[in-house]
Scaffold this active site. Structure first.
Site, PDB file in Angstrom:
ATOM      1  N   THR A 187      -4.153   4.645  -3.381  1.00 52.41           N
ATOM      2  CA  THR A 187      -3.750   3.815  -2.265  1.00 52.41           C
ATOM      3  C   THR A 187      -2.883   4.663  -1.350  1.00 52.41           C
ATOM      4  O   THR A 187      -2.269   5.627  -1.777  1.00 52.41           O
ATOM      5  CB  THR A 187      -3.000   2.561  -2.751  1.00 52.41           C
ATOM      6  OG1 THR A 187      -2.683   1.752  -1.630  1.00 52.41           O
ATOM      7  CG2 THR A 187      -1.733   2.899  -3.498  1.00 52.41           C
ATOM      8  N   GLU A 332      -1.978  -1.852  -6.452  1.00 55.58           N
ATOM      9  CA  GLU A 332      -1.009  -1.731  -7.545  1.00 55.58           C
ATOM     10  C   GLU A 332      -1.032  -2.932  -8.485  1.00 55.58           C
ATOM     11  O   GLU A 332      -0.395  -2.924  -9.531  1.00 55.58           O
ATOM     12  CB  GLU A 332       0.410  -1.588  -6.971  1.00 55.58           C
ATOM     13  CG  GLU A 332       0.716  -0.211  -6.397  1.00 55.58           C
ATOM     14  CD  GLU A 332       0.373  -0.077  -4.910  1.00 55.58           C
ATOM     15  OE1 GLU A 332      -0.474  -0.859  -4.426  1.00 55.58           O
ATOM     16  OE2 GLU A 332       0.951   0.804  -4.253  1.00 55.58           O
ATOM     17  N   LYS A 440      -2.604  -1.791   8.486  1.00 53.20           N
ATOM     18  CA  LYS A 440      -3.805  -2.206   7.774  1.00 53.20           C
ATOM     19  C   LYS A 440      -4.869  -2.665   8.755  1.00 53.20           C
ATOM     20  O   LYS A 440      -4.780  -3.729   9.340  1.00 53.20           O
ATOM     21  CB  LYS A 440      -3.488  -3.300   6.773  1.00 53.20           C
ATOM     22  CG  LYS A 440      -4.485  -3.258   5.652  1.00 53.20           C
ATOM     23  CD  LYS A 440      -4.013  -3.919   4.420  1.00 53.20           C
ATOM     24  CE  LYS A 440      -5.002  -3.584   3.313  1.00 53.20           C
ATOM     25  NZ  LYS A 440      -5.030  -4.603   2.295  1.00 53.20           N
ATOM     26  N   TRP A 445      -6.062   0.980   4.760  1.00 51.12           N
ATOM     27  CA  TRP A 445      -4.799   1.542   5.196  1.00 51.12           C
ATOM     28  C   TRP A 445      -4.941   2.678   6.197  1.00 51.12           C
ATOM     29  O   TRP A 445      -5.828   3.511   6.074  1.00 51.12           O
ATOM     30  CB  TRP A 445      -4.015   2.109   4.012  1.00 51.12           C
ATOM     31  CG  TRP A 445      -3.551   1.076   3.046  1.00 51.12           C
ATOM     32  CD1 TRP A 445      -3.890   1.005   1.721  1.00 51.12           C
ATOM     33  CD2 TRP A 445      -2.653  -0.007   3.308  1.00 51.12           C
ATOM     34  NE1 TRP A 445      -3.244  -0.071   1.158  1.00 51.12           N
ATOM     35  CE2 TRP A 445      -2.489  -0.709   2.098  1.00 51.12           C
ATOM     36  CE3 TRP A 445      -1.976  -0.443   4.448  1.00 51.12           C
ATOM     37  CZ2 TRP A 445      -1.674  -1.829   2.007  1.00 51.12           C
ATOM     38  CZ3 TRP A 445      -1.176  -1.559   4.346  1.00 51.12           C
ATOM     39  CH2 TRP A 445      -1.025  -2.242   3.139  1.00 51.12           C
TER      40      TRP A 445
END
Ligand code: ADP
Length: 542
Positions: A187, A332, A440, A445
């Site tokens: 990420t 996450e 975003k 991202w």
């Protein structure tokens, strides 16, 4: 006193074994990159996954080693999900939307032994391969007839279907430790390089149980599930695993994510449930509106990754009788954290009050503890007004990132999400802001730090600040605020042209605003919240 129950490890392979045994005839339909529609059953999936597990062994992939994939949603990708994790190796799904530099960084960081890719991504693989040391082998996910005749790879290029044909389908899924790693997903970090979240078999199976529940994603053996959210984006929100657990028919859209292609697939395969980011549903709604169509089978759609606008919820529910399930999650968190499904007493509320609830990100699923805290870490009340940093903990929440022993980001064992939220008395969480410094766009991202770093390389730039500005189509887009060197007449087009080749095309800011100064806090840090207040609606009003 110890309980006296069996110690059966929670393993990814057990999901596939269950699907084969109990839902063996259930269908998996895929739109392929080759252009046609492919269909087979969970039994075929399991058999081919075992062949691929043998192939991985013969390629020398050992337990714990990472295997990369650069692929759309399709049955071969699904086979790798189980062949890799099931045999004890780690499935590393790569996001093809990243810039080659980032992909190279991630492949090197993960030390991928082999990378499997869909043919669409051959040019990307050709650009990445010379920059990385780790993978010795690349595998094109196609058959012999479609193998590229010419390519720029100096390393070994194998054919997926050859590997399947060459190997036996006898393979005993090993009983690995349930806490061992099963998959890896990177990420975008707030600062610095992308970070890897390393899921375990246990976290994956527990997440699967929780995410399938009626008040979560609500999946069953009677469903036909279309995961539009990519399998390279947090494991398509867990749907490949959930589908095996419940025995749902699966429909994979491949690379065709436009409204027309999705609508055709939904209708021909009688999809009942789909999942994706708001941007994708905008395209679908626009198409169905234009042809004055209707959904003959779709009953629910899961919308997450970015806030679901009420207009979208209303369009689905009122025009098309498709219920919207607004959900919030993070890489996450494997990713499911909260889902917005009604409690009984809310069903009889007036329409506008129900829409106000559906604009919230929802209630925590069992397994996720959440709380909101103020600036000094004090817990804030669940009164629907107080807003604070959203912290979570649970068995499928990341503790530390891959390759790092640092756990200093945790606050008393809680993971700070970087989202700012309020929670009402019924436990419905609503995101009001984001404290992490990222943008975003269309569910993916963009690092504001990377954009600022590129802008600062330009000789006529003194200060560069990149903020997330709201956007009607992409939810957010980067907006660049620039202080020029004294006397400079640098134009926006020239500065934007400077980004070409330096970042992925879709990372390039849409506009530049030249300012005289930027507001600084006491420690000299740019006060981005003030700039967001001032310029956050730039794309809505421009
Ligand atoms: P995913 O896109 O699958 O949710 P990511 O790790 O890419 O996972 O992004 C997580 C972040 O996306 C969250 O921390 C939050 O900022 C934002 N996000 C996810 N879902 C929503 C939602 N429903 N509403 C608002 N923001 C969301």
């Amino acid at each position: 006193m110890q309980g006296l129950m069996m110690q059966q490890p929670l393993l990814v392979a057990s999901l596939l074994m269950h699907a084969e045994r109990h839902h063996g005839k259930q269908e998996i339909v895929s739109r392929r990159v080759e252009g046609d529609i492919h269909r087979y059953s969970y039994r075929d999936l399991a058999q081919r996954a075992r062949r691929m597990a043998n192939a991985l062994t013969s390629l020398g992939v050992r337990p714990g080693e990472r295997v990369g994939t650069l692929a759309w949603n399709g049955y071969r990708h699904m086979e790798l999900y189980f062949a890799v994790s099931g045999s004890g190796s780690v499935l590393h799904t790569l996001n093809p939307r990243l810039h080659v530099d980032q992909l190279a960084y991630i492949i090197e960081h993960a030390e991928d032994r082999v990378v499997f890719f869909d043919l669409t991504f051959l040019p990307l693989i050709e650009s990445v391969a010379p920059r990385v040391k780790s993978p010795k082998v690349f595998v094109a996910m196609t058959d012999r007839a479609h193998m590229p005749q010419e390519h720029g790879l100096s390393t070994m290029l194998l054919c997926y279907e050859d590997l399947i044909d060459l190997h036996d389908d006898e393979f005993d899924w090993p009983l690995v430790d349930e806490n061992s790693a099963s998959s890896l997903c990177y990420t975008s970090g707030t600062t610095g390089n992308p970070k890897g979240v390393l899921y375990s078999h246990r976290s994956t199976v527990l997440h699967t149980y929780a995410a399938a529940l009626p008040d979560s994603l609500n999946c069953s053996a009677r469903d036909v599930i279309l995961p539009v959210v990519p399998m390279f984006h947090v494991n398509a929100w867990g749907l490949p695993y959930i589908s095996c657990m419940v025995g749902a028919k699966l429909v994979f859209p491949g690379p065709a994510l436009d409204g027309k292609s999705l609508y055709e697939l939904i209708e021909t395969e009688q999809v009942t449930l789909s999942a994706g980011v708001p941007t994708v549903w905008q395209g679908l709604l626009a198409h169905v509106d234009a042809i004055e169509g209707a959904f003959s089978s779709m009953r629910r759609t899961i919308i997450g990754g970015a806030p679901c606008p009420t207009a979208m919820t209303a369009a689905f529910q009122e025009r098309y009788q498709v219920d919207v399930l607004h959900a919030w999650g993070m890489t996450e968190l494997s990713p499911v954290g909260t889902v917005c499904s009604f409690k009984a007493h809310q069903l009889s509320l007036p329409t506008d009050e129900r829409y106000a609830i559906q604009a919230k990100q929802g209630r925590a699923v069992f397994g996720i503890d959440m709380k909101i805290v103020g600036p000094d870490g004090e817990e804030l009340p669940w009164d629907g007004h107080a807003a604070g940093d959203l912290l979570v903990r649970g068995p499928w929440v990341v503790r530390q990132y891959f390759g790092s022993s640092d756990t200093s980001h945790l606050r008393d064992g809680w993971f700070p999400t970087g989202d700012v939220a309020k929670i009402d008395a019924d436990g419905f969480m609503q995101i009001t802001d984001r404290s992490k410094d990222v943008i975003k766009s269309g569910g993916e991202w963009i690092s504001s730090t990377d954009i600022e770093n590129v802008a600062c390389l330009h000789p006529e730039v003194t200060t560069a600040v990149c903020i997330a500005a709201r956007h009607p189509k992409w939810d957010e887009r980067p907006l660049l605020l620039i202080v020029r060197k004294p006397g400079s007449a640098l134009a926006a087009e020239e500065l934007l042209g400077f980004f070409d080749g330096r970042v992925a095309r879709w990372w390039k800011p849409d506009a530049v605003v030249f300012v005289d100064t930027v507001p600084l806090g006491a420690t000299g840090k740019v006060l981005k919240n003030l700039l967001r207040d001032q310029f956050g609606d730039y794309y809505l009003t421009a």
